[in-house]
Design an enzyme around this catalytic site. Structure first.
Site, short mmCIF file in Angstrom:
data_model
loop_
_atom_site.label_atom_id
_atom_site.label_comp_id
_atom_site.label_asym_id
_atom_site.label_seq_id
_atom_site.Cartn_x
_atom_site.Cartn_y
_atom_site.Cartn_z
N LYS A 83 34.69 38.08 52.51
CA LYS A 83 34.39 37.00 52.87
C LYS A 83 35.63 36.33 53.82
O LYS A 83 36.04 37.07 54.46
CB LYS A 83 33.87 35.87 51.76
CG LYS A 83 33.00 36.74 50.68
CD LYS A 83 32.57 35.65 49.62
CE LYS A 83 31.53 36.57 49.05
NZ LYS A 83 30.84 35.67 47.79
N ASN B 283 33.59 42.91 49.42
CA ASN B 283 33.13 41.68 50.23
C ASN B 283 34.27 40.45 50.39
O ASN B 283 34.21 39.90 49.51
CB ASN B 283 31.86 41.07 50.36
CG ASN B 283 31.60 39.88 51.18
OD1 ASN B 283 32.19 39.68 52.23
ND2 ASN B 283 30.46 39.30 51.03
N HIS C 100 23.86 38.54 54.12
CA HIS C 100 24.54 37.97 53.12
C HIS C 100 23.73 36.26 53.02
O HIS C 100 23.72 35.72 53.87
CB HIS C 100 25.94 37.86 52.97
CG HIS C 100 26.61 37.54 51.91
ND1 HIS C 100 26.77 36.27 51.42
CD2 HIS C 100 27.25 38.23 50.83
CE1 HIS C 100 27.26 36.14 50.15
NE2 HIS C 100 27.55 37.41 49.93
N GLY D 214 29.89 33.67 43.01
CA GLY D 214 30.96 32.97 43.04
C GLY D 214 30.94 31.75 41.96
O GLY D 214 31.68 31.00 41.84
N SER E 195 29.58 37.65 40.95
CA SER E 195 30.42 37.61 39.81
C SER E 195 30.72 38.84 39.16
O SER E 195 30.84 39.05 37.99
CB SER E 195 30.12 36.54 38.92
OG SER E 195 30.09 35.27 39.66
N GLU F 176 25.11 33.96 52.13
CA GLU F 176 26.04 32.85 52.68
C GLU F 176 25.96 32.34 54.31
O GLU F 176 25.82 31.66 54.78
CB GLU F 176 27.52 33.19 52.49
CG GLU F 176 27.93 32.75 51.09
CD GLU F 176 29.08 33.80 50.36
OE1 GLU F 176 30.00 34.40 51.08
OE2 GLU F 176 29.44 33.71 49.37
N GLU G 7 21.88 40.39 45.27
CA GLU G 7 22.86 39.53 44.87
C GLU G 7 22.23 37.99 44.57
O GLU G 7 21.66 37.30 45.70
CB GLU G 7 23.83 39.16 45.86
CG GLU G 7 24.63 40.26 46.45
CD GLU G 7 25.81 39.79 47.08
OE1 GLU G 7 27.06 40.43 46.71
OE2 GLU G 7 25.77 39.12 48.03
P1 13P Z 1 31.54 37.07 43.73
O1 13P Z 1 31.65 38.56 43.16
O2 13P Z 1 32.86 36.25 44.41
O3 13P Z 1 30.53 36.29 42.83
O4 13P Z 1 30.58 37.32 45.22
C1 13P Z 1 29.51 38.03 45.29
C2 13P Z 1 29.48 38.36 46.73
O5 13P Z 1 28.78 37.53 47.34
C3 13P Z 1 29.72 39.59 47.40
O6 13P Z 1 28.99 39.73 48.47
#
Ligand code: 13P
Length: 258
Positions: A15, A13, A99, A176, A216, A101, A170
């Site tokens: 982002k 992903n 997601h 992150g 992560s 976010e 997640e």
């Molecule tokens: P990270 O791997 O950067 O922690 O992000 C995970 C994520 O949100 C994947 O959708």
């Protein structure tokens, strides 16, 4: 993982990272070091403007391209939005839905459900995200919260269509932050998600559904996470932006078949 009953999927992903030009560069580098074995499916979900470059670059490969969101409506006056059939026409196979976010930007469980139905209706594979906050984990309501998110996200999804759904666990506190869930913590919730699917559908459907862990995940911790029986792959943010790291995670999924 359990490759006997279900598919393993390593999905990136991106982002809001990389331009179309950087996408082309990344794909060239990735193709040069891509493992030949076929032990897992591979997806890269990229920003909408990068989809054409990604699809073009990966046409002759086994990497499926995905989007990071879609609108639930088939068409109409939704300035700035993208419908599921547009993604299909652009060459997408996957779409991430719900997601954390995006939920933080106001996406509700009802929105997530409508988007899942729209994606399935157009033949896209929805990667449906769920996850708890640190406050919820500390208050010991993780299981309840996840069960609720999954039930609401899958409302109206038929027994036939559930076969096309991928679920991603997640934990918000692990995204992150560099703070990964331990393999045991991640397994506990992924196993719980499978139980929820069993109750909603059947043992057969629960056994066949692919459940990813995200938060992560990187080239160092991937093997141990993927060794868990109910973790069928990863949804990878930061580490999917670097071809070498992404490939090492793909290689970590090459484990003895259970
Ligand atoms: P990270 O791997 O950067 O922690 O992000 C995970 C994520 O949100 C994947 O959708």
């Amino acid at each position: 993982m359990n490759r006997k009953y279900r598919k393993t999927l390593i999905a990136g992903n991106w982002k809001m990272n990389k331009t179309p030009s950087q996408t082309k560069e990344f794909m060239t580098q990735l193709k040069a070091i891509m493992p030949k074995g076929r032990w897992c499916d591979i997806a890269l979900c990229v920003p909408a403007v990068c989809i054409p470059a990604a699809v073009r670059a990966m046409r002759e490969t086994r990497v499926g391209i995905g989007a990071e969101n879609c609108n639930a409506n088939p068409s109409g006056a939704y300035t700035g939005e993208i419908a599921a059939d547009m993604l299909v026409d652009a060459g997408c196979k996957y779409v991430i839905i719900g997601h954390s976010e995006r939920r933080a930007m106001g996406e509700t469980d009802a929105d997530v459900n409508a988007k899942v139905l729209a994606a399935l209706n157009e033949g896209l594979i929805p990667i449906v995200c769920c996850g708890e906050t640190l406050e919820q984990r500390d208050a010991d309501v993780t299981a309840e919260h996840i069960a609720m998110q999954i039930k609401l996200a899958l409302q109206g999804v038929s027994e036939e269509k559930i076969r096309k759904v991928v679920i991603a666990y997640e934990p918000i506190w692990a995204i992150g932050t560099g703070r990964t869930a331990t393999p045991e913590q991640a397994e506990e919730v992924c196993e719980h998600i499978r139980t929820v699917v069993r109750k909603l559908y059947s043992s057969k459907h629960a056994r066949a559904i692919t459940i990813l862990y995200g938060g992560s995940m990187n080239e160092k911790n991937a093997y141990d996470l993927l060794a868990q029986p109910d973790i069928d792959g990863g949804l990878i943010g930061g580490a999917s932006l670097v071809p070498e790291k992404f490939v090492q995670i793909i290689e970590a999924a090459n484990q003895p078949v259970m």
